[in-house]
Design a protein around this motif. Structure first.
Motif, PDB file in Angstrom:
ATOM      1  N   MET A   1       1.013  -1.121   0.145  1.00 40.66           N
ATOM      2  CA  MET A   1       0.102  -0.195   0.183  1.00 40.66           C
ATOM      3  C   MET A   1       0.581   1.257  -0.270  1.00 40.66           C
ATOM      4  N   ASN A   2       0.565   2.495  -0.360  1.00 44.17           N
ATOM      5  CA  ASN A   2       1.555   3.088  -0.583  1.00 44.17           C
ATOM      6  C   ASN A   2       0.632   3.847   0.799  1.00 44.17           C
ATOM      7  N   PRO A   3       1.280   5.215   0.705  1.00 42.43           N
ATOM      8  CA  PRO A   3       0.931   6.097   2.376  1.00 42.43           C
ATOM      9  C   PRO A   3      -0.262   6.986   1.711  1.00 42.43           C
ATOM     10  N   THR A   4      -0.959   6.634   1.245  1.00 41.61           N
ATOM     11  CA  THR A   4      -2.192   7.368   1.222  1.00 41.61           C
ATOM     12  C   THR A   4      -2.860   6.984   1.887  1.00 41.61           C
ATOM     13  N   GLN A   5      -3.251   4.825   0.753  1.00 41.66           N
ATOM     14  CA  GLN A   5      -3.475   3.820   1.395  1.00 41.66           C
ATOM     15  C   GLN A   5      -3.455   3.785   2.254  1.00 41.66           C
ATOM     16  N   GLN A   6      -2.485   3.634   3.218  1.00 40.47           N
ATOM     17  CA  GLN A   6      -2.161   3.035   4.429  1.00 40.47           C
ATOM     18  C   GLN A   6      -2.896   3.787   5.469  1.00 40.47           C
ATOM     19  N   HIS A   7      -2.712   5.275   5.231  1.00 41.29           N
ATOM     20  CA  HIS A   7      -3.274   5.898   5.930  1.00 41.29           C
ATOM     21  C   HIS A   7      -4.866   5.958   5.950  1.00 41.29           C
ATOM     22  N   ARG A   8      -5.447   5.919   4.463  1.00 38.91           N
ATOM     23  CA  ARG A   8      -6.646   5.283   5.059  1.00 38.91           C
ATOM     24  C   ARG A   8      -6.984   3.649   5.959  1.00 38.91           C
ATOM     25  N   TYR A   9      -6.247   3.479   5.291  1.00 38.00           N
ATOM     26  CA  TYR A   9      -6.697   2.256   6.151  1.00 38.00           C
ATOM     27  C   TYR A   9      -6.729   1.940   7.304  1.00 38.00           C
ATOM     28  N   HIS A  10      -6.132   2.287   8.467  1.00 38.35           N
ATOM     29  CA  HIS A  10      -5.729   2.919   9.721  1.00 38.35           C
ATOM     30  C   HIS A  10      -6.998   3.463  10.043  1.00 38.35           C
ATOM     31  N   VAL A  11      -6.948   4.546   9.367  1.00 40.81           N
ATOM     32  CA  VAL A  11      -8.219   5.085   9.779  1.00 40.81           C
ATOM     33  C   VAL A  11      -9.382   4.121   9.821  1.00 40.81           C
ATOM     34  N   LEU A  12     -10.135   3.563   8.838  1.00 44.01           N
ATOM     35  CA  LEU A  12     -11.290   2.764   8.531  1.00 44.01           C
ATOM     36  C   LEU A  12     -10.632   1.616   9.888  1.00 44.01           C
ATOM     37  N   HIS A  13      -9.484   1.278   9.503  1.00 49.85           N
ATOM     38  CA  HIS A  13      -9.144   0.377  11.177  1.00 49.85           C
ATOM     39  C   HIS A  13      -9.710   1.009  12.446  1.00 49.85           C
ATOM     40  N   LYS A  14      -9.227   2.060  12.536  1.00 46.73           N
ATOM     41  CA  LYS A  14      -9.558   2.402  14.104  1.00 46.73           C
ATOM     42  C   LYS A  14     -11.481   2.790  14.447  1.00 46.73           C
ATOM     43  N   GLN A  15     -11.957   3.184  12.837  1.00 46.60           N
ATOM     44  CA  GLN A  15     -12.974   3.394  13.096  1.00 46.60           C
ATOM     45  C   GLN A  15     -13.895   2.129  13.474  1.00 46.60           C
ATOM     46  N   HIS A  16     -13.237   0.616  12.761  1.00 44.64           N
ATOM     47  CA  HIS A  16     -14.233  -0.694  12.542  1.00 44.64           C
ATOM     48  C   HIS A  16     -13.833  -1.165  13.981  1.00 44.64           C
ATOM     49  N   LEU A  17     -12.656  -0.727  14.746  1.00 50.11           N
ATOM     50  CA  LEU A  17     -12.644  -0.941  16.879  1.00 50.11           C
ATOM     51  C   LEU A  17     -13.905  -0.348  17.151  1.00 50.11           C
ATOM     52  N   THR A  18     -13.287   0.884  16.798  1.00 52.24           N
ATOM     53  CA  THR A  18     -14.828   1.739  18.151  1.00 52.24           C
ATOM     54  C   THR A  18     -15.799   1.459  17.824  1.00 52.24           C
ATOM     55  N   ASN A  19     -16.541   0.951  16.956  1.00 47.84           N
ATOM     56  CA  ASN A  19     -17.893   0.899  16.209  1.00 47.84           C
ATOM     57  C   ASN A  19     -17.783  -1.328  16.717  1.00 47.84           C
ATOM     58  N   LEU A  20     -16.909  -1.649  16.863  1.00 49.27           N
ATOM     59  CA  LEU A  20     -17.039  -3.312  17.336  1.00 49.27           C
ATOM     60  C   LEU A  20     -17.377  -2.844  19.638  1.00 49.27           C
ATOM     61  N   THR A  21     -16.077  -1.883  19.906  1.00 51.93           N
ATOM     62  CA  THR A  21     -15.943  -1.459  20.877  1.00 51.93           C
ATOM     63  C   THR A  21     -17.676  -0.963  21.886  1.00 51.93           C
ATOM     64  N   LEU A  22     -18.235  -0.388  20.986  1.00 51.62           N
ATOM     65  CA  LEU A  22     -19.848   0.355  21.404  1.00 51.62           C
ATOM     66  C   LEU A  22     -20.491  -0.616  21.123  1.00 51.62           C
ATOM     67  N   GLN A  23     -19.737  -1.700  20.118  1.00 49.97           N
ATOM     68  CA  GLN A  23     -21.619  -2.411  20.317  1.00 49.97           C
ATOM     69  C   GLN A  23     -20.931  -3.798  21.360  1.00 49.97           C
ATOM     70  N   GLY A  24     -19.925  -3.477  22.037  1.00 51.34           N
ATOM     71  CA  GLY A  24     -19.986  -4.495  22.901  1.00 51.34           C
ATOM     72  C   GLY A  24     -19.413  -6.362  23.441  1.00 51.34           C
ATOM     73  N   LYS A  25     -18.796  -5.663  21.807  1.00 52.25           N
ATOM     74  CA  LYS A  25     -17.911  -6.926  21.663  1.00 52.25           C
ATOM     75  C   LYS A  25     -16.715  -7.470  22.406  1.00 52.25           C
ATOM     76  N   ARG A  26     -17.239  -8.218  23.051  1.00 50.92           N
ATOM     77  CA  ARG A  26     -15.559  -8.360  23.857  1.00 50.92           C
ATOM     78  C   ARG A  26     -14.423  -8.144  23.442  1.00 50.92           C
ATOM     79  N   PRO A  27     -13.172  -8.256  24.165  1.00 51.41           N
ATOM     80  CA  PRO A  27     -12.009  -8.562  23.912  1.00 51.41           C
ATOM     81  C   PRO A  27     -11.654  -8.920  22.861  1.00 51.41           C
ATOM     82  N   ALA A  28     -11.140 -10.476  22.816  1.00 47.56           N
ATOM     83  CA  ALA A  28     -11.339 -11.508  22.053  1.00 47.56           C
ATOM     84  C   ALA A  28     -11.779 -11.822  21.778  1.00 47.56           C
TER      85      ALA A  28
END
Length: 107
Positions: free
Chosen positions: A1-28
């Motif tokens: 991935m180029n730097p722009t794609q990598q940045h987009r990936y990290h933003v989306l990944h962080k958003q995904h983790l936040t959504n999973l946490t807000l949904q009450g998913k277990r850490p595992a």
């Protein structure tokens, strides 16, 4: 991935983790989802939101359980959000059916 794609990936990944946490998913569960997303992204060397149809087909074909293959195929082909797909019923697919389809297991 180029730097722009990598940045987009990290933003989306962080958003995904936040959504999973807000949904009450277990850490595992969050960890398992996160590892799966990282593996698929690393395999294709790109963010998951820009996979080609052939790459999506490869992901589906590499899925081992048939029920998950069907789920991913329906999700992708109909352009459904995860919550929309999880709330599908038989009557959403076949409104004229009074009885659920009979599923026979082939060995």
């Amino acid at each position: 991935m180029n730097p722009t794609q990598q940045h987009r990936y990290h933003v989306l990944h962080k958003q995904h983790l936040t959504n999973l946490t807000l949904q009450g998913k277990r850490p595992a569960t969050i960890d398992a989802y996160s590892r799966a997303v990282r593996r698929i992204s690393a395999h294709f060397d790109r963010s998951l939101d820009i996979l080609s149809p052939a790459q999506v087909g490869l992901v589906i074909s590499m899925t081992q359980q048939a029920r998950y293959q069907v789920f991913f195929l329906v999700l992708y082909s109909m352009g459904l959000r995860l919550s929309e797909a999880l709330h599908l019923t038989i009557h959403d697919i076949d409104r004229h059916s009074r009885h659920p389809p009979q599923i026979t297991k082939r060995l």
